[in-house]
Design an enzyme around this catalytic site. Sequence first.
Site, short mmCIF file in Angstrom:
data_model
loop_
_atom_site.label_atom_id
_atom_site.label_comp_id
_atom_site.label_asym_id
_atom_site.label_seq_id
_atom_site.Cartn_x
_atom_site.Cartn_y
_atom_site.Cartn_z
N SER A 28 0.83 -1.20 0.00
CA SER A 28 0.00 0.00 0.00
C SER A 28 0.86 1.25 0.00
CB SER A 28 -0.92 0.01 1.22
OG SER A 28 -1.36 1.32 1.45
N LYS A 53 -15.02 -0.03 -3.30
CA LYS A 53 -15.28 1.38 -3.62
C LYS A 53 -16.74 1.66 -3.96
CE LYS A 53 -10.75 2.89 -5.25
NZ LYS A 53 -10.02 3.57 -6.33
N ASN A 85 -13.67 6.56 -2.37
CA ASN A 85 -12.35 6.06 -1.96
C ASN A 85 -11.87 6.75 -0.69
OD1 ASN A 85 -11.76 8.57 -3.22
ND2 ASN A 85 -9.63 7.93 -3.43
N GLY A 123 -14.78 1.39 -11.73
CA GLY A 123 -14.88 2.56 -10.86
C GLY A 123 -13.94 3.69 -11.28
N GLY A 137 0.32 6.67 -13.23
CA GLY A 137 -0.67 6.99 -12.20
C GLY A 137 -0.09 7.49 -10.88
#
Length: 252
Positions: A14, A63, A84, A125, A224
């Site tokens: 993460s 989400k 989110n 999403g 991203g």
Amino acid sequence: MRHYGLIGRHLSHSFSANFFRVKFQNERIDADYTLIEIEDIATIRDVVIERELSGFNVTIPYKESIIPYLDELSEEAKAVGAVNCVVVRGGRLVGYNTDITGIEASLEWMDVDMNARALILGTGGAAKAVQYVLSKYNLAYSTVSRDKERGDYTYEGLDADSVARHTLIINATPVGMSPNKEDAPILPYDAIGAEHKVFDLIYNPATTELLRLTKERGAATMNGILMLQTQAIASWHIWQRAYEEFKEENIC
Ligand code: NAP
């Protein structure tokens, strides 16, 4: 101490956990951020109470499925149908979509031509958040799906002319994401040239096969990572604002 976290199902890696731990340490903020794996989103309110959460991020696969368990949604989260970021205010759970802020920052960074026509790969999403942002900026777009019922094109139906006409290509699928780094969306790559801009929402690896193949043909590319950082910062601003309001209302 304030408690924040990331709600998901499988959370071994993460970015957010590292980002917030470093931020809290560097800025001496009395807060922690933990990874919270849950099997059933219906347990979310118990998790919030048990862990005394002030706010949390939400990731795959919750989400969209978290929405029925929230008390309120921001206009943007409502429009996109995905959340989110959640803030806990007096026991009420309020959902936001900060992916939108991340997408806006990335398109701004890319200096997208407002007359460009975009091609969005995927219909999940993240793709819906991309559609929301493009509509907000009046940018025309078409969608590509594996299922002909869901998109304007299927990958098989996407010919060189169509790709040449869409000079902004946005990948909102997980194709090419680690560990499947050698995968790339099925596109007629030879139709891509210097007039194209390609934004891949994937951040791991930093250079996906899509970005490598399109950059090789002259396109300007973007991954991203900025989106990821921007959505985390936007989440923090929402939590911090709620905390300041709480202090103002409750501490004389
Ligand atoms: P998702 O809902 O799981 O998938 C998005 C869509 O991708 C699906 O609806 C599907 O559309 C398409 N898809 C899935 N598997 C595919 C395959 N094998 N081949 C072709 N298309 C496939 O994921 P998401 O939450 O929207 O996220 C999409 C991507 O964006 C992920 O890579 C995620 O890591 C990235 N993301 C990045 C950020 C960031 O901050 N940078 C934030 C959010 C998401 P069809 O069924 O219509 O083909």
